[in-house]
Scaffold this active site. Structure first.
Site, short mmCIF file in Angstrom:
data_model
loop_
_atom_site.label_atom_id
_atom_site.label_comp_id
_atom_site.label_asym_id
_atom_site.label_seq_id
_atom_site.Cartn_x
_atom_site.Cartn_y
_atom_site.Cartn_z
N SER A 95 4.08 38.37 -27.48
CA SER A 95 3.68 38.95 -26.19
C SER A 95 4.81 39.24 -25.23
O SER A 95 4.60 39.87 -24.20
CB SER A 95 2.64 38.05 -25.51
OG SER A 95 1.43 38.11 -26.21
N SER A 137 0.85 40.75 -24.90
CA SER A 137 -0.04 40.71 -23.75
C SER A 137 0.68 40.90 -22.41
O SER A 137 0.03 41.10 -21.39
CB SER A 137 -0.81 39.38 -23.73
OG SER A 137 0.07 38.28 -23.56
N LYS A 161 3.32 37.29 -14.40
CA LYS A 161 2.12 37.66 -15.16
C LYS A 161 0.91 36.86 -14.65
O LYS A 161 1.04 35.68 -14.31
CB LYS A 161 2.39 37.35 -16.64
CG LYS A 161 1.35 37.81 -17.63
CD LYS A 161 1.87 37.52 -19.04
CE LYS A 161 0.85 37.83 -20.11
NZ LYS A 161 1.37 37.50 -21.46
#
Length: 481
Positions: A181, A157, A82
Site C-alpha cells: 500500500s 491503499s 492517511k
C-alpha cells in the site's frame, strides 16, 4: 524562487530555507495550501482540509524560531496523513461510512514524530474501504484520481497520499503498507517510497478497540511517499524515532554501517509465469544500467522462493482476515468491497486451522533463506508489477481483474511476509496507447538496511530524473493546476 513556486520544493530543499529563516514556515505551508486548493478538486486526493490549523501551527513554529528555539529537521514541511491513522480530534474513518465519527483521542506515533520534527499537517488523504484495495475509492469520500490521467488507477491503499504528493500537495505524504500500500501508489503515480522493515517505524492507533491479528502486526508498516529519494533520507530518521506505545519497535539509527567493496545487487526479471511487458523490461534494464554506472555490482541471480513466499504469505493473511475481519466487512462494507473480498478469497484461498499455524511458522523458513541470500546480495532489483499499472476499478472486474491487480504482485507482498525493506522508484515514463504513465521498479534490502535501498533509488533517480517534473508540465499543458 517566487512565492507561487514554493510548492514545487521538496522537503530537503524547503528545510534548507526554513531552518535558516530564509523562508518562513507560514509561507511554505501557505504555498502548499494554495496548490492543494488548485489541484485537489480534480483529484480528490485530500479528503479533509486542515488549512486553518496548519497555518496556525506554522505561525507558532516561526514565532518559536524567532524566539531562539532550535528548528526541527522538518521545520515547516507540509505533509499529509492517511485517514486510517489517528490524528487527535480527527476521524480515523478508514474510508468506511460507519466509522466517519470515530474521532482519534490522541496522535499515532507517526503523526507525533512528524510534528515533533517540525512538519505541518495540511490535510488527510483518501484510502479505499478498510484500506484493503490496490485502488482508491470508497462510499464516504469517493474516488481519488491519478494526476497522470484517469486511464491509470492512483493505486492503493495509500492512493490519496501518492496522488497528492506527486501533484505537489505537500512535500511528504504518510502512508502504510500491509501488502503493497506504499509501493502500489508510488508505482501508479511515479513517486519514491520505501516500505520499512518490521519494527522500524513505531505504530499504534490510540482509537483501536482491540489489537490487530498477529499477521497484520507482522506485515503492516508505516512509511512515507515522496517525490525524491533524498527526501526519504531527510525524513525517515524522524519517522523512526522510538515510541513506547509500540513495544516491538527497534531503536536503530537510519544509516547502517558502510559495506566494504561495491554493493552487490541480485537482478531478476522473473515474473513467475506472468507476461513481462516490454516497458517494464525496459525500466528494469535502465535501472540495472544506472546502478552499474553508479558503482554497484549487479549480477543475474534468482532470490529464493519469492513466488512461494509471497503466495503463502498472502494466503495466510487471508486466513487471518477471514477469521477476524470478514464480519466487519460484511456488516459495514459496501457491496463493491464485499464482492472484492469474495474474489480475494478465491484468488488466495485462506489457510485455516492447523494449516494456518503451520504456514505462519514457515514464515521463518522463508525469511532465513532470504537472510542467507542477502549475505551475498544486500539488494535485490526486481519488477514490482509485470505489467504497466492497471486502470481504475480493475479489481471490481471479477477473478481476472483481481488476478491482474494482486495475483501477479508477488514481489510486493512477499516483502511484507518476510518483514524486509523494499523501495519503489520510477525508472521510465512509458508512452502507452492509453496515455503516459510511469514505470517503477522494486529494490529489496537486507533487514534494517532501508538506507541501502534508498541509496539505490537515488542512483536510479539521478539518471531517470524526478517524475514530478514531466507530470507538472503535463498538468499545466492540460489546463489544470
Amino acid at each position: 524562487m517566487t512565492k507561487p513556486d514554493i510548492w514545487r520544493l521538496g522537503a530537503t530543499e524547503l528545510t534548507k530555507l526554513t531552518r535558516t529563516g530564509d523562508l518562513s514556515a507560514e509561507d511554505a505551508v501557505q504555498a502548499s495550501i494554495d496548490r492543494m486548493n488548485a489541484a485537489n478538486p480534480a483529484l480528490n486526493a485530500v479528503v479533509e482540509d486542515l488549512s486553518a490549523e496548519a497555518l496556525e501551527r506554522a505561525r507558532a513554529l516561526d514565532t518559536a524560531r524567532a524566539g531562539g528555539a532550535v528548528p526541527g529537521p522538518l521545520q515547516g514541511v507540509p505533509v499529509t496523513i492517511k485517514i486510517n491513522v489517528d490524528q487527535k480530534g480527527h476521524a480515523t474513518s478508514n474510508g468506511v461510512p460507519a466509522l466517519k465519527d470515530l474521532l482519534a483521542p490522541a496522535d499515532a506515533p507517526v503523526v507525533e514524530n512528524l510534528q515533533k520534527a517540525g512538519a505541518v499537517v495540511i490535510g488527510r488523504t483518501n484510502t479505499p474501504e478498510f484500506s484493503f484495495r490496490a485502488d482508491t475509492d470508497n462510499p464516504l469520500h469517493g474516488r481519488t484520481h491519478n494526476p497522470w490521467g484517469r486511464h491509470i488507477s492512483p493505486g492503493g491503499s495509500s492512493g490519496g497520499a501518492g496522488a497528492a504528493v506527486m501533484a505537489g500537495i505537500g512535500a511528504l505524504a504518510h502512508g502504510n503498507d500491509i501488502g503493497g500500500s506504499l509501493r502500489f501508489p508510488a508505482a501508479a503515480n511515479g513517486a519514491v517510497t520505501v516500505k520499512p522493515g518490521l519494527g522500524r517505524v513505531p505504530a499504534w492507533n490510540p482509537s483501536q478497540a482491540t489489537e490487530r491479528g498477529l499477521l497484520a502486526q507482522l506485515m503492516s508498516v508505516q512509511g512515507l511517499i515522496t517525490r525524491s529519494a533524498e527526501d526519504l533520507h531527510l525524513s525517515m530518521p524522524s519517522l523512526i524515532a522510538a515510541d513506547p506505545r509500540d513495544p516491538y519497535h527497534v531503536p536503530m539509527p537510519w544509516r547502517g554501517k558502510a559495506l566494504t567493496g561495491p554493493v552487490k545487487v541480485a537482478f531478476t526479471k522473473n515474473t513467475h509465469g506472468y507476461d513481462l511487458h516490454p516497458e517494464v523490461e525496459a525500466a528494469l534494464n535502465f535501472a540495472r544500467a544506472a546502478l552499474t554506472d553508479a558503482g554497484y555490482l549487479v549480477e543475474d541471480a534468482e532470490p529464493p522462493n519469492a513466488f512461494e513466499a509471497g503466495r503463502t504469505g498472502y494466503r495466510a493473511l487471508m486466513g487471518e482476515i477471514h477469521a477476524l475481519m470478514k464480519g466487519d466487512v460484511d456488516a459495514a462494507g459496501s457491496q463493491t468491497v464485499r464482492d472484492i473480498f469474495a474474489v480475494y478469497f478465491q484468488e488466495f484461498p485462506p489457510f485455516a486451522g492447523d494449516e494456518l499455524l503451520q504456514m505462519m511458522a514457515k514464515r521463518t523458513h522463508y525469511a532465513r533463506q532470504w537472510s542467507l541470500f542477502m549475505e551475498k546480495y544486500p539488494l535485490v532489483l526486481s519488477p514490482f508489477l509485470p505489467q504497466p499499472f492497471f486502470k481504475p476499478d480493475r479489481d471490481t472486474e471479477g477473478a481476472e481483474g483481481v488476478h491482474e491487480v494482486l495475483g501477479c504482485a508477488v514481489y510486493s507482498y512477499a516483502m511484507n511476509f518476510l518483514g524486509l525493506p523494499a523501495a519503489s522508484v520510477p525508472a521510465r515514463l512509458a508512452q502507452l496507447p492509453s496515455g503516459p504513465q510511469p514505470i517503477n521498479v522494486q529494490i529489496a534490502a537486507r533487514r534494517w538496511r532501508e538506507d541501502l535501498a534508498v541509496d539505490a533509488c537515488a542512483a536510479i533517480e539521478a539518471r531517470a530524473g524526478r517524475m514530478c517534473l514531466p507530470l507538472w508540465d503535463q498538468m499545466q499543458a492540460a489546463g489544470g493546476a
